[in-house]
Design a protein around this motif. Sequence first.
Motif, mmCIF file in Angstrom:
data_model
loop_
_atom_site.group_PDB
_atom_site.id
_atom_site.type_symbol
_atom_site.label_atom_id
_atom_site.label_comp_id
_atom_site.label_asym_id
_atom_site.label_seq_id
_atom_site.Cartn_x
_atom_site.Cartn_y
_atom_site.Cartn_z
ATOM 1 N N ARG A 13 0.790 -1.237 0.000
ATOM 2 C CA ARG A 13 0.000 0.000 0.000
ATOM 3 C C ARG A 13 0.820 1.283 0.000
ATOM 4 N N MET A 14 2.070 1.257 0.432
ATOM 5 C CA MET A 14 2.958 2.418 0.333
ATOM 6 C C MET A 14 4.375 1.925 0.599
ATOM 7 N N LYS A 15 5.249 2.111 -0.357
ATOM 8 C CA LYS A 15 6.632 1.652 -0.186
ATOM 9 C C LYS A 15 7.323 2.433 0.925
ATOM 10 N N GLY A 16 8.264 1.766 1.562
ATOM 11 C CA GLY A 16 9.003 2.387 2.654
ATOM 12 C C GLY A 16 9.755 3.630 2.223
ATOM 13 N N THR A 17 10.337 3.614 1.032
ATOM 14 C CA THR A 17 11.069 4.795 0.564
ATOM 15 C C THR A 17 10.127 5.973 0.354
ATOM 16 N N GLN A 18 8.918 5.714 -0.127
ATOM 17 C CA GLN A 18 7.926 6.777 -0.310
ATOM 18 C C GLN A 18 7.513 7.345 1.045
ATOM 19 N N LEU A 19 7.280 6.469 2.015
ATOM 20 C CA LEU A 19 6.911 6.915 3.355
ATOM 21 C C LEU A 19 8.055 7.704 3.991
ATOM 22 N N LEU A 20 9.265 7.236 3.792
ATOM 23 C CA LEU A 20 10.427 7.938 4.342
ATOM 24 C C LEU A 20 10.527 9.350 3.777
ATOM 25 N N ARG A 21 10.338 9.512 2.484
ATOM 26 C CA ARG A 21 10.378 10.852 1.888
ATOM 27 C C ARG A 21 9.278 11.748 2.470
ATOM 28 N N THR A 22 8.100 11.166 2.711
ATOM 29 C CA THR A 22 6.990 11.906 3.311
ATOM 30 C C THR A 22 7.362 12.375 4.717
ATOM 31 N N ILE A 23 8.012 11.512 5.478
ATOM 32 C CA ILE A 23 8.468 11.876 6.824
ATOM 33 C C ILE A 23 9.471 13.020 6.736
ATOM 34 N N ARG A 24 10.480 12.863 5.897
ATOM 35 C CA ARG A 24 11.558 13.847 5.813
ATOM 36 C C ARG A 24 11.086 15.216 5.303
ATOM 37 N N ARG A 25 10.042 15.226 4.477
ATOM 38 C CA ARG A 25 9.507 16.508 3.981
ATOM 39 C C ARG A 25 8.644 17.212 5.030
ATOM 40 N N GLY A 26 8.426 16.571 6.176
ATOM 41 C CA GLY A 26 7.638 17.188 7.234
ATOM 42 C C GLY A 26 6.146 17.178 6.974
ATOM 43 N N GLU A 27 5.667 16.229 6.185
ATOM 44 C CA GLU A 27 4.255 16.171 5.830
ATOM 45 C C GLU A 27 3.412 15.419 6.859
ATOM 46 N N LEU A 28 4.042 14.875 7.893
ATOM 47 C CA LEU A 28 3.330 14.129 8.936
ATOM 48 C C LEU A 28 3.577 14.777 10.286
#
Length: 96
Positions: free
Chosen positions: A30-45
């Motif tokens: 449902r969401m690759k780890g690298t995609q989730l990691l980028r979301t975390i690093r961009r401050g979107e969560l």
Amino acid sequence: MCHDGEECRQALDEADAAPDVVVLDVMMPRMKGTQLLRTIRRGELAVDPEVPVVMLTSRGQEADVLKGLDSGADEYLTKPFSPNELLVRIDRLVEA
């Protein structure tokens, strides 16, 4: 513990999300780890974008490792790995 990337994204977007470290598998459903990691690093969560992140994967080619690190991973472990190695790497990140 989350069962897929989307569930993990939702958990990390809770107002009280404050993990000491996040461990992600590169190939989560449902969401690759690298995609989730980028979301975390961009401050979107809601989670701190600087939270230490360990990526786990069965993909150990140099290009895969570089992609994981380029996505913002603090550590990158390829399977199979020893649980003790994972714990030592997590301890090192949490103590830093």
